[in-house]
Motif scaffolding. Structure first.
Motif, PDB file in Angstrom:
ATOM      1  N   GLY A   1       0.824  -1.188   0.000  1.00 16.52           N
ATOM      2  CA  GLY A   1       0.000   0.000   0.000  1.00 16.52           C
ATOM      3  C   GLY A   1       0.862   1.244   0.000  1.00 16.52           C
ATOM      4  O   GLY A   1       2.090   1.189   0.011  1.00 16.52           O
TER       5      GLY A   1
ATOM      6  N   TYR B   1       3.673   6.268   4.027  1.00 15.46           N
ATOM      7  CA  TYR B   1       3.325   7.472   4.753  1.00 15.46           C
ATOM      8  C   TYR B   1       4.619   8.103   5.254  1.00 15.46           C
ATOM      9  O   TYR B   1       5.382   7.490   5.997  1.00 15.46           O
TER      10      TYR B   1
ATOM     11  N   GLY C   1      -4.421  -1.567   5.408  1.00 14.41           N
ATOM     12  CA  GLY C   1      -5.384  -0.493   5.252  1.00 14.41           C
ATOM     13  C   GLY C   1      -4.855   0.855   5.686  1.00 14.41           C
ATOM     14  O   GLY C   1      -3.655   1.111   5.706  1.00 14.41           O
ATOM     15  N   ALA C   2      -5.779   1.722   6.084  1.00 14.47           N
ATOM     16  CA  ALA C   2      -5.454   3.102   6.426  1.00 14.47           C
ATOM     17  C   ALA C   2      -4.761   3.182   7.783  1.00 14.47           C
ATOM     18  O   ALA C   2      -4.810   2.246   8.581  1.00 14.47           O
TER      19      ALA C   2
ATOM     20  N   VAL D   1      -0.921   0.871  10.636  1.00 22.00           N
ATOM     21  CA  VAL D   1      -2.057   0.759   9.719  1.00 22.00           C
ATOM     22  C   VAL D   1      -2.990  -0.386  10.132  1.00 22.00           C
ATOM     23  O   VAL D   1      -2.648  -1.234  10.959  1.00 22.00           O
TER      24      VAL D   1
ATOM     25  N   THR E   1      -5.387  -5.384   7.400  1.00 22.02           N
ATOM     26  CA  THR E   1      -6.505  -6.005   6.679  1.00 22.02           C
ATOM     27  C   THR E   1      -6.182  -7.433   6.248  1.00 22.02           C
ATOM     28  O   THR E   1      -7.085  -8.257   6.117  1.00 22.02           O
TER      29      THR E   1
ATOM     30  N   ARG F   1      -9.145  -1.476   2.417  1.00 15.79           N
ATOM     31  CA  ARG F   1      -7.775  -1.434   1.905  1.00 15.79           C
ATOM     32  C   ARG F   1      -7.459  -0.097   1.245  1.00 15.79           C
ATOM     33  O   ARG F   1      -8.336   0.566   0.682  1.00 15.79           O
ATOM     34  N   THR F   2      -6.180   0.273   1.287  1.00 18.40           N
ATOM     35  CA  THR F   2      -5.750   1.546   0.719  1.00 18.40           C
ATOM     36  C   THR F   2      -4.670   1.388  -0.339  1.00 18.40           C
ATOM     37  O   THR F   2      -4.203   2.395  -0.881  1.00 18.40           O
ATOM     38  N   ASP F   3      -4.245   0.156  -0.634  1.00 19.17           N
ATOM     39  CA  ASP F   3      -3.215  -0.025  -1.640  1.00 19.17           C
ATOM     40  C   ASP F   3      -3.790   0.315  -3.014  1.00 19.17           C
ATOM     41  O   ASP F   3      -4.996   0.234  -3.238  1.00 19.17           O
TER      42      ASP F   3
ATOM     43  N   ARG G   1     -13.181   0.176  -6.073  1.00 19.87           N
ATOM     44  CA  ARG G   1     -12.173  -0.849  -6.337  1.00 19.87           C
ATOM     45  C   ARG G   1     -12.821  -2.003  -7.102  1.00 19.87           C
ATOM     46  O   ARG G   1     -13.920  -2.459  -6.750  1.00 19.87           O
TER      47      ARG G   1
END
Length: 329
Positions: free
Chosen positions: A3, A6, A164-165, A203, A206, A254-256, A266
């Motif tokens: 993902g 940050y 995830g986030a 994160v 997930t 999920r954020t990837d 998605r």
């Protein structure tokens, strides 16, 4: 695929966060030992072992699942990779991508939808050779498949991917910066963590949520199979329905990077919803009860069918509990 990163170290006071492994690859001389590949292999072994036990317990001849797996497993691996490439093609063929990496299946990137679809084609070929109805086979191997998926998610843990986030939950996952020890260049998959005391992000894990959902689905379908004596592909359909229901919510978290459709949805969210509906429809319309294998299955295997007098007497004794109350998983 990992993902988004940050920037900057995480300064929030750490609670009981889950640390990531400092690497996902070890070397024995020049030979890389990849955690992702090891967990995929382990999952396949578990699926075949458990599927064989269930197949025999349901009245099938021993050795059939192994024979069918010779076709199903390679087809499934190819299908999983093709789906991944189709839905994430920019990573390999877009700007800055390297098409050669599309062949590096050991680094991660298997789409379960393609794996099941093309794996089913391989299973169909193997079942035709052994004269076994595909729904009977699918019902036997369904719990093992979803447990194999759970085991495979541990490979994502070692790869630091499919998360995830950012979160402050106590079970958040620490993500570390990884670099190539020889060059110092960033290497999220093959590198080693720079500083495990200072994660660059915390994160939502997930991959862990999906692992737990998979194990819950395995338990659900085993219990339902025992209670209702499911057959005609309904065990497999229940697995698909349970898995896709959970996967729908996991994909939302999920954020990837992922291919988006219908605006900003998605693609796997759409696929999960569609496959879930198809599985539910099959559960409703499929015949009730559990089918018996045709005699030609045992002729092809060179054994007597359960209940027949002769060399298979020991086998029928082993299957007595299954026929009486289906107490064998």
């Amino acid at each position: 695929m990992s993902g988004p990163r940050y920037g900057g170290p995480v300064t929030t006071a750490l609670l009981a966060y889950i640390p990531s492994p400092d690497r996902g690859v070890w070397y024995v001389g020049p030979i890389p030992i990849r955690a992702y590949a090891l967990f995929i292999i382990l999952g396949i072994v578990v699926a075949i072992w458990w599927g064989e036990k269930r197949f025999v317990a349901r009245g099938g001849p021993a050795g059939t699942v192994v024979d069918v797996a010779v076709f199903a497993v390679p087809f499934g691996l190819v299908g999983g990779r093709l789906y991944h490439l189709a839905t994430d093609w920019r990573t390999y063929f877009g700007p800055g991508g390297n098409p050669v990496n599309a062949l590096k299946i050991w680094e991660g990137g298997l789409g379960i939808w393609g794996a099941i679809a093309l794996g089913a084609v391989g299973a169909w070929i193997g079942c035709r050779r052994r004269k076994v109805p595909l729904p009977f086979f699918a019902d036997a191997v369904a719990p093992g498949i979803v447990v194999a998926q759970a085991i495979g998610r541990l490979g994502n843990y070692f790869n630091q991917e499919l998360y995830g986030a950012p979160t402050t939950l106590p079970w958040g996952l620490e993500i570390y910066e990884r670099v190539d020890p020889a060059t110092g260049a960033s290497d999220p998959l093959g590198g080693v963590a720079v500083d495990t005391a200072t994660p660059i992000a915390i994160v939502q894990p997930t991959f862990l949520y999906e692992l737990l959902i998979n194990l819950a689905v395995a338990g659900l379908i085993v219990l339902a199979d025992r209670r209702f004596r499911l057959g005609h592909g309904r065990v497999f359909a229940l697995y698909v329905a349970g898995y896709t229901f959970g996967r729908f919510w996991i994909e939302i978290m999920r954020t990837d990077p992922a291919t988006r459709v219908f605006g900003d949805i998605r693609i796997n969210v759409v696929v999960a919803a569609g496959v879930f509906l198809l599985a539910v429809v099959y559960l409703v319309v499929a015949p009730r009860g559990r089918e018996e294998l045709p005699a030609e299955v045992f002729e092809r295997a060179g054994v007597e069918p359960p209940g027949a007098d002769g060399p298979a007497e020991a086998d029928t004794a082993e299957n007595a509990d299954e026929k009486a109350g289906d107490r064998t998983p």
